[in-house]
Motif scaffolding. Structure first.
Motif, PDB file in Angstrom:
ATOM      1  N   ARG A 190      36.947  36.387  38.942  1.00 59.04           N
ATOM      2  CA  ARG A 190      35.887  36.050  38.668  1.00 59.04           C
ATOM      3  C   ARG A 190      34.781  37.169  38.197  1.00 59.04           C
ATOM      4  O   ARG A 190      34.183  36.664  37.498  1.00 59.04           O
TER       5      ARG A 190
ATOM      6  N   GLY B 118      41.874  36.555  43.386  1.00 56.79           N
ATOM      7  CA  GLY B 118      41.244  35.564  43.085  1.00 56.79           C
ATOM      8  C   GLY B 118      39.835  36.119  42.536  1.00 56.79           C
ATOM      9  O   GLY B 118      39.007  35.748  41.389  1.00 56.79           O
ATOM     10  N   VAL B 119      39.454  35.747  42.931  1.00 55.88           N
ATOM     11  CA  VAL B 119      37.904  36.706  43.650  1.00 55.88           C
ATOM     12  C   VAL B 119      37.651  38.008  42.569  1.00 55.88           C
ATOM     13  O   VAL B 119      36.120  37.638  41.926  1.00 55.88           O
TER      14      VAL B 119
ATOM     15  N   GLU C 168      34.705  38.110  35.955  1.00 53.26           N
ATOM     16  CA  GLU C 168      34.297  38.205  34.058  1.00 53.26           C
ATOM     17  C   GLU C 168      33.272  37.467  34.477  1.00 53.26           C
ATOM     18  O   GLU C 168      32.540  37.365  33.589  1.00 53.26           O
TER      19      GLU C 168
ATOM     20  N   CYS D 228      27.849  38.123  41.341  1.00 45.84           N
ATOM     21  CA  CYS D 228      28.598  36.844  41.999  1.00 45.84           C
ATOM     22  C   CYS D 228      27.131  35.394  42.382  1.00 45.84           C
ATOM     23  O   CYS D 228      27.075  34.789  42.662  1.00 45.84           O
TER      24      CYS D 228
END
Length: 229
Positions: free
Chosen positions: A138, A134-135, A141, A145
């Motif tokens: 993300r 999931g990280v 996307e 960070c």
């Protein structure tokens, strides 16, 4: 170790090295009292790798000298020190406003790690754990960070990086991807403002917020060549 464990350890050592065996009852009692006094805070064994019998066997196997209590205590201190060096204090579950409970929980965790009843806690960054899928999604996307709001708030304090990111956002090539022919700044580092004195020596070497023009031109040329190929 209590007196019964010390007696069991001495019996084990006596089987491996008969020189330590005391046949006189008074001498055996004195030996037991001495070893208990010196090793009372050393456990016989822990769930995570320590065993006094292994330390004794190792000494008898490699050393020609008769074993002493220090030959058990010294490996134990090394074992404790190594575990504490690998331990990073996790955040206690106690209320931070309750200083006594907070400190007591920290001390209890360290004590448990030191005596071998708990494993050291490491930072996730230095532990070999896979990144959460999931990280990864993300990051793909958002592209970074650092959230855009945080990046905007940090821009006044990171002028050079903000200028570099703004240039990349405008579609310009990254000037820091090449070496600067003017100030000799290597790839990835900022250009330097070199002030030359009349004697020909440099009197200043402060970093510049923007790269030199020749560096930007070189980065543009390389980007153009890469696009053509």
């Amino acid at each position: 170790m209590d007196r019964r464990e010390i007696a069991a350890l001495l019996a084990y050592i006596g089987r491996l090295d008969p020189r330590t065996t005391r046949t006189d009852q008074g001498e055996a009692r004195d030996q037991l009292a001495q070893w208990h006094e010196l090793l009372s805070d050393v456990p016989m064994a822990t769930p995570h790798g320590w065993d006094a019998r292994i330390a004794a066997r190792q000494h008898i196997r490699v050393s020609p000298y008769q074993i002493l209590p220090s030959d058990i205590a010294r490996p134990w201190e090394s074992y404790r020190r190594d575990r504490l060096h690998r331990h990073t204090d996790p955040t206690p579950s106690a209320d931070p406003d309750d200083q006594a409970a907070w400190t007591a929980e920290l001390a209890g965790t360290r004590r448990a790690v030191a005596i071998g009843t708990a494993q050291p806690t490491q930072y996730r960054q230095i532990a070999s754990r896979p990144i959460d899928p999931g990280v990864k999604a993300r990051l793909r996307e958002v592209g970074s960070c650092i959230p855009p709001e945080a990046r905007s708030a940090l821009a006044p304090f990171r002028l050079a990086r903000a200028a570099r990111e703004a240039a990349i956002a405008r579609g310009e090539p990254d000037a820091l991807s090449v070496r600067c022919d003017w100030c000799q700044a290597p790839v990835g580092e900022l250009c330097r403002r070199r002030r030359i004195a009349p004697d020909g020596f440099a009197r200043g070497n402060a970093p510049r917020a923007t790269p030199h023009h020749c560096r930007r031109d070189l980065a543009a040329q390389q980007a153009q060549q890469s696009a053509m190929t």
